[in-house]
Structures are given as structure tokens and as C-alpha cells.
Design a protein around this motif. Sequence first.
Motif, PDB file in Angstrom:
ATOM      1  N   LEU B 103      -4.236  12.934   1.693  1.00 24.32           N
ATOM      2  CA  LEU B 103      -4.748  12.303   2.914  1.00 24.32           C
ATOM      3  C   LEU B 103      -4.735  13.292   4.076  1.00 24.32           C
ATOM      4  CD1 LEU B 103      -3.190   8.726   2.845  1.00 24.32           C
ATOM      5  CD2 LEU B 103      -5.605   9.296   2.773  1.00 24.32           C
ATOM      6  N   THR B 104      -3.642  14.061   4.197  1.00 23.47           N
ATOM      7  CA  THR B 104      -3.592  15.023   5.302  1.00 23.47           C
ATOM      8  C   THR B 104      -4.639  16.111   5.107  1.00 23.47           C
ATOM      9  OG1 THR B 104      -1.865  16.137   4.088  1.00 23.47           O
ATOM     10  CG2 THR B 104      -1.154  14.777   5.907  1.00 23.47           C
ATOM     11  N   GLN B 105      -4.862  16.472   3.853  1.00 24.20           N
ATOM     12  CA  GLN B 105      -5.765  17.587   3.582  1.00 24.20           C
ATOM     13  C   GLN B 105      -7.235  17.180   3.734  1.00 24.20           C
ATOM     14  OE1 GLN B 105      -6.024  21.006   3.665  1.00 24.20           O
ATOM     15  NE2 GLN B 105      -4.122  20.856   2.470  1.00 24.20           N
ATOM     16  N   ALA B 114      -0.391   9.593   7.553  1.00 28.52           N
ATOM     17  CA  ALA B 114      -0.753   9.482   6.145  1.00 28.52           C
ATOM     18  C   ALA B 114       0.308   8.718   5.372  1.00 28.52           C
ATOM     19  CB  ALA B 114      -0.928  10.879   5.554  1.00 28.52           C
ATOM     20  N   TRP B 115       1.555   9.052   5.656  1.00 26.05           N
ATOM     21  CA  TRP B 115       2.668   8.378   4.976  1.00 26.05           C
ATOM     22  C   TRP B 115       2.640   6.881   5.272  1.00 26.05           C
ATOM     23  CZ3 TRP B 115       5.602   8.947   1.072  1.00 26.05           C
ATOM     24  CH2 TRP B 115       6.804   8.259   0.952  1.00 26.05           C
ATOM     25  N   GLY B 121      -0.165   0.594   2.330  1.00 23.88           N
ATOM     26  CA  GLY B 121      -1.141   0.202   1.323  1.00 23.88           C
ATOM     27  C   GLY B 121      -2.559   0.131   1.829  1.00 23.88           C
ATOM     28  N   THR B 122      -2.896   0.927   2.868  1.00 18.17           N
ATOM     29  CA  THR B 122      -4.260   0.878   3.392  1.00 18.17           C
ATOM     30  C   THR B 122      -5.071   2.111   2.996  1.00 18.17           C
ATOM     31  OG1 THR B 122      -3.382   1.770   5.443  1.00 18.17           O
ATOM     32  CG2 THR B 122      -3.784  -0.606   5.355  1.00 18.17           C
ATOM     33  N   CYS B 123      -4.514   2.956   2.160  1.00 20.54           N
ATOM     34  CA  CYS B 123      -5.220   4.204   1.876  1.00 20.54           C
ATOM     35  C   CYS B 123      -6.321   4.028   0.843  1.00 20.54           C
ATOM     36  CB  CYS B 123      -4.238   5.293   1.449  1.00 20.54           C
ATOM     37  SG  CYS B 123      -3.339   4.879  -0.044  1.00 20.54           S
ATOM     38  N   ILE B 166      -8.942  10.219  -3.499  1.00 19.56           N
ATOM     39  CA  ILE B 166      -8.806  10.699  -2.115  1.00 19.56           C
ATOM     40  C   ILE B 166      -9.237  12.158  -2.046  1.00 19.56           C
ATOM     41  CG2 ILE B 166      -7.214  11.037  -0.197  1.00 19.56           C
ATOM     42  CD1 ILE B 166      -5.464   8.857  -1.412  1.00 19.56           C
ATOM     43  N   ALA B 167      -8.944  12.912  -3.101  1.00 17.62           N
ATOM     44  CA  ALA B 167      -9.330  14.317  -3.126  1.00 17.62           C
ATOM     45  C   ALA B 167     -10.757  14.493  -3.633  1.00 17.62           C
ATOM     46  CB  ALA B 167      -8.366  15.102  -4.007  1.00 17.62           C
TER      47      ALA B 167
END
Lengths: 175, 623
Positions: B103-105, B114-115, B121-123, B166-167
Motif C-alpha cells: 500500500l505504501t509503495q 496503510a496499517w 479492512g478497507t484496503c 495491491i501490487a
Amino acid sequence: MSLWDPDDRIDRSPTLLSSALALAAGVFAVTANVGAPVAALICVLGVLALSAGLLDGRQVVVTAGTGLLVLGSVVGGTQSVPVLATLVGVAAGLLAFDLGSTAVSLGDQLGRETDTTQVELVHATASTLVGGAFVGAGFAIRETVSGGQPLSGVLGLVAAVLLLIAALRRADPVR
Amino acid sequence: MVLFGLSVLELFELRQLPFPASRTLRTMLGVAAVLYGGTILLNRRREEPGPAETPDVEVTAPPEITGTDLEATLEGIPSVEGVQSGVVPSVRGELRKAATVFLTQYRGLDSEAAWEQVTAGTCTDDQRATGFLTGEGTSLRRRARALVTTGGVTVRNRAVDAVAAIAGVEPGESADRADVALSNDIDGTGTDGLTSGSLDGQHRRSQHRTNHWTGVSVVVLVCLGAGVILREPGVLLAAVVAVGYAAYARATPPGTVALSVTRSVDETDPEPGDEVEVELTLTNEGGFCPDLRVVDGVPESLTVADGSPRSAVTLRAGESTTLSYTVTARPGVHEFGPTLVLARNLSNSAEQEFLLPAPATLTAVHRPQPVEEPVPLRRQPTQYAGRAPTDTGGEGVEFHTVREYQPGDSMTRIDWNRRARTGELTTLEFRRERATRVMLLVDTRTEAYVGHSPRGRDAVERSVEAAQRILPALLTEGHLVGVGAFGPQDCFLAPDTGTSHSQRGRQLLATDPAFREGTDPERNRRYWLRRLRERLPGDTQLLVLSPLLDTRTVEVVRRLEAYGYPVTVLSPDVTTSATSSRRLMRARRRLMMTNLRQVGVPVLDWDPEKPLEELFRRERATQ
């Protein structure tokens, strides 16, 4: 089941010739015991187990199947089956075990693709001759000392054989 | 023996034995026989090892598949500051950490935000995945339900997938499906199912029983016991047959076996990919051998294309047999191992094992096609004339800048037009063209010996192949090129130029043991970087060929860059999207590439199925 591509691996299932001969010996044991239905049934079960063992190349199942063949023949011996048929049945069961195990070990060590006919034939011939010879010997004993053998002599023989086997297992020349 | 003789006598002359034939004695003997048979049956497993096993010499050991182990994949994802995966490492904790890093990247969040997203649980939109990440799905009832409806592992896999997404790594298309079934199969067994293909060791010889006839003793005893107890002559006599087989097994000796082998290889110096015919002749120099089982020592690295390196033969004294087969030559040096021969006696009761050495070596060296596109190198000057454009102005062809005239400048470089127009005296600067010193470093650490399919080639092989094509291309461009291992192996060829150097480099890449698996020496694991640095001449730029799967690679590359060696990374992509843990590995590799690009190291992401030219062309277009 093979690990990934079946073409990529060696087919290590039992070789065909010895498997077929082993099954033939099994069927022979069944026919020898036709006289006693229970014995014949046990032998049929033995043949089924033997073929299952040969299908997926498992020595334990082959041993169990041929063990049933021998057991069936022994049961036949306690019933109305003639002595010669019992001898033949036991010999066929042992032969089935020998050939089946050869098929499994050849398949295991070399695979089914390899041409093993020569070795299999030599081995099967030798084992069959040995079996035939001792069936003949057994029958000859039966004929010569038929009826009224002294039981004490037989018992002495049994004890002697027991001791012999124990001694042989101790002093193994190969070990 | 005495008892035996007495018993025989008793059969013919009554009342010789000292004991009476009572009913109890009969039963006791019978039961003893059956019991003894039982103990033999139970003990046979504990006896010595049975028949010898033979290796799969025909097939090569498959490379380990990238990202097969989820825990290991997760462990290799670097952490960000302020994020703890928990006191006890768990898949959930590690996965949360990975999600935060991604997420940070890739979403530009700071680590705290991000944490928060991960724990709240929203990621991701996937409800089940969120449940797994936040830990809400762990109540006993829910877990039980998950087990019933989805099989338990699938929830975790969905979470892994969501994190990889995410990546930017999405589950593969339908083309990957077949691969899934295939690779799942391997997940369970790994390479354990394979016996090692090599038959190393010297002329090993062993002799042992095969336990083939153990069962016969049992039959003898059972027949005896049953026959005596039941008073059945047929059953008792059946024991004779079994005794016959037992005697046969004992009486056939293991035999003295004397064998010799010769192996002929029709071409010892083939082109990679060629089919080479191998002939093995086995001669019996002793007596009759009824059962010889032969497995030739095909090099572990070669695959048998046609024929079989196995055979079973019966050989009379002086007879010989020949088996022939073809192997497909792969690049490298391949040594044939000794031939394994298992000799059994006629009754199969004993087996002797021989390893007969018949040395032969195959050397297959590529004559590689140089890459036809210029290799994208970093701009950097050296004092040698060459053709690589640099960022410094000077003499050359391509226009660079205009600067004020300085005394001593060559008359030919004065901008005479401007002088005529404005009267100013200026000097034209061109892009200086200089040769570059380049080191090709192939990642040979154990971590690099991974592939994307069990039948495919591993990353090291791909890298060596690319290096083989880049080396001549760079040399013709006029650079000084060297070759070395990016790992603890001792393999280094200093940058130089010339035909013989080119030859040497090619030979080194093709045959050096450093580029073969399992040559990674333990003692150098910590110090190889220091030694590499000591050997590297200054002003050298590095082209590192690595699958780029772990943080250590990134760390070393960044360090080399910091020491002043401009680094370019060419990375063959050996990851797949077949299972969720492999997709996570792909995401991890993507993270590694991003990390390197952030510090200014160009990373060329090479799909090994596509030609290098296409990659280089695209890279130059983006520069």
C-alpha cells in the motif's frame, strides 16, 4: 499417479510378461481346488487381490493375494480335494508369488518400457521346473508310504524341519 | 540332523524314537510350527533392506518453482518502519505486513495510514479476504463454516490474492489453469519424489538378500502345523513343495560376477540441442549370469531423448550385450557416471550391486547469436576510445552544447557561423564517445536456481543464455567486457577485449561450475561481495542478471551502486500466476524492481519467452 507429465517419468509398474504368468499360475491354483467350493472361493479372492497388486505395483498386495492362494489350497487339503491337487495348488500359489514379485521388482528397478523378456522367461522356467519337481517328489512320498505311517515318525520329521529352518535362518551364507 | 535321521528311520522301523506319539505332543508341535511361522511373518519387515533402488537417470531434476512456499515468500517481503507483524510470526501477521508495504509503495500512503487501512479492512473489496486480514473471520463458528463451504485454505488464498492485487498482480487467465492442476500436484511432493540422478561414488559393491523367498518358510511352517494338527496328509505333503522352493532359494549361490563395460559417445563436442548417441557394451567375463539389470549413469543434467539407458539381460560366459540411446545435449559439461548393474541369481534370492565406471564427457558450448540491438548501458566515460555516447562534451559526432571559446580549442570546433553573425568566439561541444568497461554478473546464488515450471529452465540458465548473447554484442560495440558470478562462487574474468577474450568468456559461461546448481560454497556466503569489489576495476559498470526475487539481491545492487559502479539489472521473469502464493511471489519481485528503480538503478524486466532485442528496443524508447 505420476508426478507431472506421464511422458516425463519412468513407468515403474510391474512388467507385463511376469504379471501375466503370475495370474495364469493363480488361475491354475483356482482350478486345482474346484473340488472344494470354499477353497476355490478363497483362491478366487487371492487372484483378485493379486491382479489388484499387479495393477498398481504394490508388493504387499501381491504377497497377500498369493498368500490367499496358498491358504485356499491348504483349506482345500482339509476337504475333499485329492492330495495331488493340494500339492499343485500350493505350488501354483508359490509360483504366482515368485512371478508376481519378479514383475514388481523388475518394474521397480527398470520400468515397464525396458525389454525384460529374456530374464523373465529364464526365471519363470526355472521356478516352474522346481515347483513341478517337488510336486512330483511330494506325490511320490504319498504313493510309497501311503497309509499307516507311524505318527511319531512324522512328528519327529516335523520337529527336525522346524530346527532346520531355524538353523538356516541363523547361519545365512549371504549375510 | 540326528533327529532327522531318527525320524526317517522311524518311518520304516517302528518304535525307534524315545518319546511316544501322544495327542498333546502332536498339538504342541503343530502350534509351535504355526507360531514360528507367524513370528517370521511379523519380523520380515525388520530384516535387512530388500532390493536395491535405481535412480531416474533419464530425466533431469526440475528446478524449484518460484513462490511455492507461502511462508518463505512472505518472509522475504521487506518490512516498513513502524509495522510489526506480531510477536509470534503468523501467516496473517506477515500478510498484513506485506499488504502495508504494498500500500505504501503503490498507493502512495504513509505507513501509518496503510496499517490503519489493513487493520480496518478497507484496503480491498473482497469481504472474505478482509475478514482474514483483520482477524474477524477467526471465531470458531465462522471458521467451521469456512471449512465446510470453502475448504479452509481458500480464504487464506483469497487474502493472499487480494494483497498481491495491491501490487498489480492479478490471477492468471484460463491459460494458467492447466498449469494450476499441474503445479498443485508438485506442491505436495516437491522434488522429493525424485531419486537423485547421479550415481556417484566409486566402484561400490554390495551383496544382499532380496527377501524374495522369505514367505516360503512361513508356508512350510503353516502347512506342517496345520497338517499335523488336522491329520491331513495332503496339507502335510504340501509342506514338501514349499520346502523345495526354500531349498531352491538356498541352493542357488549368489555367484561370482565379473563384468566389464565400455561406453562410446558418437560426439563428445556437440552443439547444444544436438542429439548424441551413446552406446554401452556390457561383457560377462565370469560365469553364467541369469539376471542382470543395467542402468547406465546418464549425467544428471541430460535428458534421454530416444532409446533407454536400462536393460535386463541374461548373459552366458563371454557373452556381451549393447544398449544404445540418444541424449539431448544441453549447454555445459556433462560427465557420465558409472553404470549400475544389479546381478541376481537364478532364484532371485540374492542380489549383488555393482557400479562400473566408464568415464565419458560431453561438452556442449553455445555458438550464440549476438543481440542485434544495442545493449542499454548507463552513460559513463572511461579513457578508452569507443562508441558509447557519454554525457560529457568534447570531440564526437552528436551535438551536445555550445560554450565559450577557451584558448587551445581546436579550430575545427569553433562555431564559425555564430562568429560571422555576432562576432562571438564559441566552441561547439559534441557528445564524447568512449568505450565502457562492463562486467556481466550472473546471479548464481542458491536462491536463483528457480524456474516457473518443472520442465522449464531455471533463472540461472536463462541469465547465462542472455549473457552469452550480450557478451559478443558489447564486444563488437567496442566495450571492454568481463564475466563473473554474482554469488559466492569463484568465477571472474576481468573486462578485456579481443577475439580470444571473447572465446574465453563464452567458454567460461558455458562450462564454469559456478553456473551449475549446488556449487554454492558455504564458506564464502558472507564475504563474496567484498572479494568481488576487490577484483572489480574502477570505472566499471555492471550488468547484473538476476531473477530479483529476494531483498539480498536488492541490497547488494544498491551497495554496488553506492560504491560507484553504475548498475543495470536485467531480470528474467520466472514467476507465475498459477497459485495465490506464486502470485504473491510475483508481487514481491515487482516490489524489488520498484525498490531498485527508486534509487536510480534501471531494471529491465525480461520475459524470457520474448527476444532480448524487443526488450532493449523498448528500454531505449523510454529513456
